[in-house]
Design a protein around this motif. Structure first.
Motif, PDB file in Angstrom:
ATOM      1  N   PRO A  10       0.495  -1.446   0.179  1.00  0.00           N
ATOM      2  CA  PRO A  10       0.256  -0.185  -0.042  1.00  0.00           C
ATOM      3  C   PRO A  10       0.499   1.275  -0.086  1.00  0.00           C
ATOM      4  O   PRO A  10       1.672   1.204   0.551  1.00  0.00           O
ATOM      5  CB  PRO A  10      -0.750  -0.004   1.324  1.00  0.00           C
ATOM      6  CG  PRO A  10       0.246  -0.811   2.314  1.00  0.00           C
ATOM      7  CD  PRO A  10       0.612  -1.518   1.460  1.00  0.00           C
ATOM      8  N   SER A  11       0.437   2.480   0.093  1.00  0.00           N
ATOM      9  CA  SER A  11       0.869   3.260  -0.352  1.00  0.00           C
ATOM     10  C   SER A  11       0.842   3.891   0.975  1.00  0.00           C
ATOM     11  O   SER A  11      -0.062   3.737   1.314  1.00  0.00           O
ATOM     12  CB  SER A  11       0.561   4.188  -1.447  1.00  0.00           C
ATOM     13  OG  SER A  11      -1.273   5.159  -1.292  1.00  0.00           O
ATOM     14  N   GLN A  12       1.325   4.916   0.892  1.00  0.00           N
ATOM     15  CA  GLN A  12       1.696   6.061   2.420  1.00  0.00           C
ATOM     16  C   GLN A  12       0.040   6.533   2.634  1.00  0.00           C
ATOM     17  O   GLN A  12      -0.285   6.592   3.894  1.00  0.00           O
ATOM     18  CB  GLN A  12       2.380   6.886   2.708  1.00  0.00           C
ATOM     19  CG  GLN A  12       2.444   7.968   3.890  1.00  0.00           C
ATOM     20  CD  GLN A  12       2.900   7.037   5.107  1.00  0.00           C
ATOM     21  OE1 GLN A  12       3.909   5.797   5.348  1.00  0.00           O
ATOM     22  NE2 GLN A  12       1.664   6.933   6.273  1.00  0.00           N
ATOM     23  N   ARG A  13      -0.620   7.135   1.793  1.00  0.00           N
ATOM     24  CA  ARG A  13      -2.060   7.853   1.986  1.00  0.00           C
ATOM     25  C   ARG A  13      -2.570   6.288   2.012  1.00  0.00           C
ATOM     26  O   ARG A  13      -3.815   6.294   3.110  1.00  0.00           O
ATOM     27  CB  ARG A  13      -1.931   8.703   0.328  1.00  0.00           C
ATOM     28  CG  ARG A  13      -3.796   8.729   0.319  1.00  0.00           C
ATOM     29  CD  ARG A  13      -4.555   9.806  -0.536  1.00  0.00           C
ATOM     30  NE  ARG A  13      -4.989  10.529  -1.132  1.00  0.00           N
ATOM     31  CZ  ARG A  13      -5.988  11.379   0.338  1.00  0.00           C
ATOM     32  NH1 ARG A  13      -5.155  12.103   1.250  1.00  0.00           N
ATOM     33  NH2 ARG A  13      -7.183  11.418  -0.173  1.00  0.00           N
ATOM     34  N   THR A  14      -2.857   5.209   1.709  1.00  0.00           N
ATOM     35  CA  THR A  14      -3.447   4.293   1.957  1.00  0.00           C
ATOM     36  C   THR A  14      -3.650   3.586   3.391  1.00  0.00           C
ATOM     37  O   THR A  14      -4.868   3.087   4.002  1.00  0.00           O
ATOM     38  CB  THR A  14      -3.117   2.566   0.750  1.00  0.00           C
ATOM     39  OG1 THR A  14      -3.666   3.698  -0.080  1.00  0.00           O
ATOM     40  CG2 THR A  14      -4.628   2.099   1.179  1.00  0.00           C
ATOM     41  N   ARG A  15      -2.023   3.310   3.818  1.00  0.00           N
ATOM     42  CA  ARG A  15      -1.797   2.758   4.909  1.00  0.00           C
ATOM     43  C   ARG A  15      -2.405   4.313   6.211  1.00  0.00           C
ATOM     44  O   ARG A  15      -3.255   3.769   7.463  1.00  0.00           O
ATOM     45  CB  ARG A  15      -0.533   3.220   5.556  1.00  0.00           C
ATOM     46  CG  ARG A  15       0.420   2.239   4.841  1.00  0.00           C
ATOM     47  CD  ARG A  15       2.072   1.490   5.222  1.00  0.00           C
ATOM     48  NE  ARG A  15       2.533   2.695   4.799  1.00  0.00           N
ATOM     49  CZ  ARG A  15       3.979   2.291   4.236  1.00  0.00           C
ATOM     50  NH1 ARG A  15       3.756   1.543   2.961  1.00  0.00           N
ATOM     51  NH2 ARG A  15       4.209   3.374   3.709  1.00  0.00           N
ATOM     52  N   SER A  16      -2.340   5.439   6.292  1.00  0.00           N
ATOM     53  CA  SER A  16      -3.352   6.315   7.416  1.00  0.00           C
ATOM     54  C   SER A  16      -4.628   6.283   7.008  1.00  0.00           C
ATOM     55  O   SER A  16      -5.140   6.411   7.721  1.00  0.00           O
ATOM     56  CB  SER A  16      -2.132   8.038   6.284  1.00  0.00           C
ATOM     57  OG  SER A  16      -1.427   8.082   6.213  1.00  0.00           O
TER      58      SER A  16
END
Length: 152
Positions: A10-16
């Motif tokens: 996952p991207s950082q935005r998805t993890r956040s």
């Protein structure tokens, strides 16, 4: 208990997004890593999987048992990290799905009376334009535009 996880890388935005929504909805967040779907089903009977398009969270897939029951197409707006408690979640308005499948309070008369009586801290406002505004103590934590809900 509902377990939330993401697609494999996952991207950082998805993890956040995954961390904030799991804290908000009182779900268990599991970093997927190299776990297969079969391994996930051994750990939990209800799983929410976040899939992404071009690095942005785009789908919430709810699995009950080992088959997909609901898919929600979403567009994530604001994400704010807030300290939250384990209080129940209440949906104010008419969502195009049953909030109980996400572990929220039921949308019945008794649930509405209980929500007013308890002065709940976590309220999801369902707008007519399809936006879900997740609030905690009156502060906006997360905004999600619901683009579609698909059964099965």
């Amino acid at each position: 208990m509902i377990t939330l996880t993401t697609s494999r890388d996952p991207s950082q935005r998805t993890r956040s997004f995954a961390k904030v929504i799991s804290r908000y909805m009182n779900w268990y967040y599991l970093q997927r890593g190299k776990l297969s779907m079969e391994d996930l089903f051994e750990k939990s009977d209800r799983i929410v999987l976040i899939r992404e398009i071009k690095g942005n969270p785009a789908f919430l897939d709810l699995y009950t048992g080992d088959k997909k029951s609901v898919t929600m197409r979403i567009n994530v707006g604001t994400i704010k990290k807030e300290k939250m408690d384990d209080s129940p979640v209440y949906f104010a308005g008419r969502p195009p799905f049953d909030p109980v499948i996400l572990g929220a309070m039921p949308k019945i008369d008794a649930g509405e009376k209980l929500a007013r009586k308890l002065n709940l801290r976590k309220i999801v406002y369902v707008r007519k334009d399809g936006k879900l505004v997740f609030t905690f103590d009156g502060k906006e934590v997360l905004t999600v535009k619901l683009l579609g809900v698909y059964e099965g």
